[in-house]
Structures are given as structure tokens and as C-alpha cells.
Design a protein around this motif. Structure first.
Motif: not given
Ligand SMILES: Nc1ncnc2c1ncn2[C@@H]1O[C@H](COP(=O)(O)OP(=O)(O)O)[C@@H](O)[C@H]1O
Ligand SMILES: [Mg+2]
Lengths: 218, 264
Positions: A109-116, A119-124, A136-143, B105-112
Motif C-alpha cells: 500500500a505504501g509503495i502503491d501510494s507513490v504516484d506513477r 517513476w516516469d520522471a525518475s526514468t526521464a 524516490v519511491i522509498l523515501p515517499q513510501a516509508i513515512p 516533481l519529487f515532493p520530498h526534495m526541495d527545488v534545488l
């Protein structure tokens, strides 16, 4: 019936030992559940349908049958096929395996709560899969995972009482033993209740601390 | 004019399905280095898919895609790449940047940190250098004072400009813009378009733009491709497509867009 303080002091030491076993069972059970739950969660994302199906079945099975039955199987049935475990080990494995199914769901549930789109932006920006997970994923999912994980751990604390049925000498088993010996149940059972209450309060406070730490990831 | 130059982007007879839905149906086109192309057409005609294929976010079922002459091989859902193929894909992917409709954008990071993450993790740039460079790009999009803000503290237009800076920081040769102003309040559209106009003027990146903003597409692009049902129905210079389209369906589409007032 009167409350006998003398009696209370006489069984306090053995009760404290029981409390220690309860805490130990909870902590070890939580660690097993955290690790096995992560394995189940990751395997649940497998590209192979067969693996996904098997994992779904295991999770459903663990959640769909009582912990008590699972403990009995581990302690009383496994010896028939040559696997004999000491009671405490059997108990924490039972707790950990049972709860891993719930924790797998929390992870998912935590992982799926991170917007798809993340992944796109990270790949880009050309991150590798590993970097996407880590940065990107875990720092948003863990909290989001920490509060439910903590609540399951507190659930495990209370359900560890079931370990008394396979002769683990935790809190409840001690109270029973004292009662059987002395024919007085009021004091031991009251103190067992208070012990559980104290422990759940301590665990809850630790959980708040962990939540605040996890918030720092965001 | 003979084509001595390798095209920067080359689609040859590309097809793609989602289940039973044929999303791309024999798409062929090329973009010269530095060329600005606009992709227009009705919703669902496959424009976003074209960009996602170039960004290696989607695999294709048939045909070939080349970037600077190198074929792009993106594995499908059930496939796995060898180590060397994975590295090859990463190298080609490094030439492409994409800006999304919903910023991402990555919401858990600042703009920089949003901007320095890519260069630091994938190009081995030091933190100091990455930050100095990020500040230059932020300055270019007019947001130098927002370096320490979180994305959640920014307006939509500001978010999209940060997203543009994030892509630029990796120095791509190709930039893809997918309806980058569609999610913005009307009064915030211009600040983003202004940045893109500057980019088009001052850089020699090849750019693909999916948009419903026809006036902007007219100024911005060297060529316009009109998509319909996974095909390119018609293509040409903007003056021709917008003033005297050959196809009746292009005409109908443009009329509808103008009437709906989406043409900002
Ligand atoms: N991940 C997906 N799964 C299934 N269908 C999809 C997916 N992505 C896009 N589509 C479908 O593919 C078609 C083309 O989509 P898209 O390229 O986004 O069109 P456009 O950008 O021109 O509006 C649409 O019908 C859309 O619903
Ligand atoms: Mg689209």
C-alpha cells in the motif's frame, strides 16, 4: 476476596521474567515479520504470474487462518515430519510469519501510494531502478508505512499471549501457573493486565518517535 | 537538398498496442537535429505515446525508432535486458529529456535537489558543481529565489518551470514536452510558454511538443504533425497546416479547437 500485597510481591519476579519474554517475542516476531513481509511484498511485484499467484495464495492463507492454529501446526505437527523447534522459537516464528502477511500489504500500500508519474520522471532523468527505489519511491513510501507497521507490532504484543498455549512461559502463562498453584487469580491476572497496558503504552510512545523520524524523510 | 545528416529522431513504421487497442499504427517521421516539431491531434490519437516511446517509458510492437542513428530497444513487460543492453539504453536515454503534463516533481526534495539529483547520480557531477549549474538553470526559468522551496509551495506555472530546469540540467539533445500547460490555470500559461520560446531560440536542442495551444505551435515549430487514430494523417510547415490543411479532418479538428477556446 481481599487484595494481598504480600502475595503480589512474592510473584513479581517471575511475572517480570514473563514480561521480558513477552517483549522479546514481540521484538523478534516484529523483525521476522518486517523481513519476511518485505520479501512477500517484493515477490508480489514479480513479472511472473505464477510467482504472483503463489504469493497471493500464501498471503491469503496466512491471513485467513487463526494464529492459534498456525502455532499449533508449527509446534505440534511439524515434529511429525522431523522438525522439532523449542517452544519460544516456534512461537516467534509463528507470530512473525503470521504478521508478515499483513506487513506485506502495508508495504504494498505504501509503495502503491507513490504516484506513477514519479517513476516516469525518475526514468526521464535516467536514474537506474535501484536509484529510483532508494531516492524516490522509498523515501515517499516509508513515512506512510510506519504508523500501520507500528500498529501491527502493538497487535503482535497482545497476541503473543497465545504463545502461552504452546508452553512459552510469557506473562499469561505465568499468571496461570501462579493461579493454579495458589488458587488465587485476582492479583496475578490484574497485574498481567497492567503489564500489557504499560507495554502497549511504551510501544505506542516508541512508535510516535519512529513516525517523527520517518517524517524527516519527506 | 540531400540528406547527408543523420536524423536526430527517426520513426519507421512504428506500431504499438495496449491489449486490443492499436495505439500507434504505422507511424513514420523524422526530425533533423535542432528541428522543432509540434504534434497535434484529437485526444487519444497517440501523441503522448510517441513521446513516451522516445523517453523509453514504453516498448513498441513493430517498426524501429532511432535516436541519432542508434536503434532504441526498450524491453516489454515480460522481458529483461542484459547488462550491456541496459547500459546502452541508459546511454541513449541520457540524450532525451521530458517535461510532463503533471510536472512530476519529487515532493520530498526541495527545488534545488530536484534539479541536482540527476546530474549527481547519473553523470558523476559533484554537489557544488551540480548546485551552481542548477542555480543557473533556475535563473534562466526565472526562479532563482525558489531554490530552497518545496514543490508544494509553488504555483503550477512555477512547478512546470522547475521541471523544465530539471530536464535541462542533464543537457539533453532532445526535449519532449507533453501538454505542459494543460494542467495550468490560464493566467500561468504564459510564463511557461515564455521559457519555452527562449529555449527554442537560444538552444539547438531538437524539440517535440504535444500541445493544444495552436498559436504557440505556429510560432514555435518548424513542422507540424497531425495525428489521428495512431497515424500521421498530414504533416507540413505550420503556415500550411493551420491556414490551408489538405485533409478535411485536420480542418474539422482545428475548427473545434478554436471554437472551444483552448487555443491559448
Ligand atoms: N497504459 C495504458 N494502458 C492502456 N491504454 C492506454 C495506456 N496509455 C494510453 N492508453 C490509450 O492509448 C490511446 C492513446 O493515448 P495517448 O498516446 O495518451 O493519446 P494522446 O496523447 O494523443 O491523447 C488512448 O486511447 C489511451 O486511452
Ligand atoms: Mg496526451
Amino acid at each position: 476476596m481481599t487484595w494481598d500485597w504480600q502475595f503480589v510481591w512474592s510473584f513479581m519476579p517471575t511475572l517480570l521474567e514473563g514480561a521480558w519474554l513477552t517483549v522479546l517475542a514481540t521484538v523478534v516476531g516484529t523483525v521476522i515479520a518486517l523481513l519476511l513481509g518485505a520479501v512477500l511484498a517484493v515477490a508480489g511485484y514479480s513479472r511472473y504470474r505464477l510467482v504472483r499467484g503463489a504469493i497471493a495464495f500464501v498471503v491469503q492463507f496466512l491471513r485467513g487462518t487463526p494464529l492459534l492454529v498456525q502455532l499449533y501446526v508449527i509446534f505440534f505437527v511439524l515434529p511429525d515430519i522431523g522438525i522439532v523447534l523449542p517452544a519460544f522459537l516456534a512461537g516467534v516464528i509463528g507470530l512473525g510469519v503470521h504478521y508478515s502477511a499483513y506487513l506485506a500489504e502495508v508495504y504494498r500500500a505504501g509503495i502503491d501510494s507513490v504516484d506513477r508519474g514519479q517513476w516516469d520522471a525518475s526514468t526521464a532523468i535516467n536514474l537506474s531502478r535501484r536509484q529510483v527505489w532508494l531516492h524516490v519511491i522509498l523515501p515517499q513510501a516509508i513515512p506512510k508505512m510506519v504508523p500501520p507497521l507500528g500498529n501491527y507490532s502493538i497487535g503482535m504484543l497482545k497476541e503473543s499471549a497465545l504463545l502461552s498455549t504452546i508452553s512459552v512461559f510469557e506473562l499469561v502463562a505465568r499468571a496461570q501457573a501462579i493461579g493454579n498453584e495458589t488458587y488465587r487469580f485476582t492479583e496475578p491476572l490484574t497485574l498481567v493486565g497492567l503489564s500489557f497496558l504499560t507495554l502497549t503504552i511504551i510501544f505506542t510512545l516508541l512508535l510516535r518517535l519512529a513516525e517523527r523520524k520517518a517524517e524527516g524523510l519527506r | 537538398m540531400t540528406r547527408l545528416q543523420t536524423p536526430c529522431i527517426e520513426f519507421h513504421d512504428v506500431s504499438k498496442r495496449y491489449g486490443d487497442l492499436q495505439v500507434l499504427n504505422g507511424v513514420s517521421f523524422q526530425a533533423r537535429p535542432g528541428e522543432k516539431l509540434s504534434l497535434i491531434g484529437p485526444s487519444g490519437s497517440g501523441k503522448t505515446t510517441i513521446l513516451r516511446v522516445l523517453m523509453t517509458l514504453e516498448s513498441i510492437d513493430g517498426g524501429t525508432v532511432r535516436i541519432e542513428g542508434e536503434p532504441l530497444r526498450v524491453p516489454g513487460e515480460q522481458q529483461r535486458l542484459s547488462r550491456s543492453a541496459e547500459r546502452g539504453l541508459q546511454r541513449i536515454r541520457g540524450k532525451v529529456g521530458m517535461v510532463f503534463q503533471h510536472f512530476n516533481l519529487f515532493p520530498h526534495m526541495d527545488v534545488l535537489r530536484n534539479i541536482t539529483l540527476g546530474p549527481m547520480l547519473t553523470q558523476g557531477v559533484s554537489r557544488d558543481e551540480a548546485e551552481a549549474q542548477a542555480l543557473r538553470y533556475l535563473d534562466m526559468v526565472g526562479l532563482a529565489d525558489k531554490a530552497r522551496s518545496r514543490p508544494s509551495q509553488l504555483s503550477g506555472g512555477q512547478k512546470q518551470r522547475v521541471a523544465i530546469a530539471r530536464s535541462l540540467a542533464l543537457k539533453p539533445k532532445i526535449m519532449l514536452f507533453d501538454e505542459v500547460t494543460s494542467a495550468l490555470d490560464p493566467e500561468l500559461v504564459d510564463e511557461v510558454l515564455a521559457v519555452m520560446r527562449t529555449l527554442a531560440r537560444e538552444t539547438d536542442m531538437t524539440m517535440l511538443l504535444v500541445t493544444h495551444a495552436m498559436n504557440f505551435a505556429r510560432d514555435f515549430s518548424d513542422r507540424v504533425l497531425f495525428f489521428e487514430r495512431g497515424r500521421i494523417l498530414e504533416e507540413g510547415p505550420p503556415q500550411q497546416i493551420f491556414s490551408e490543411p489538405r485533409e478535411e479532418r485536420t480542418r474539422t479538428f482545428l475548427r473545434k479547437i478554436l471554437a472551444s477556446g483552448q487555443d491559448l
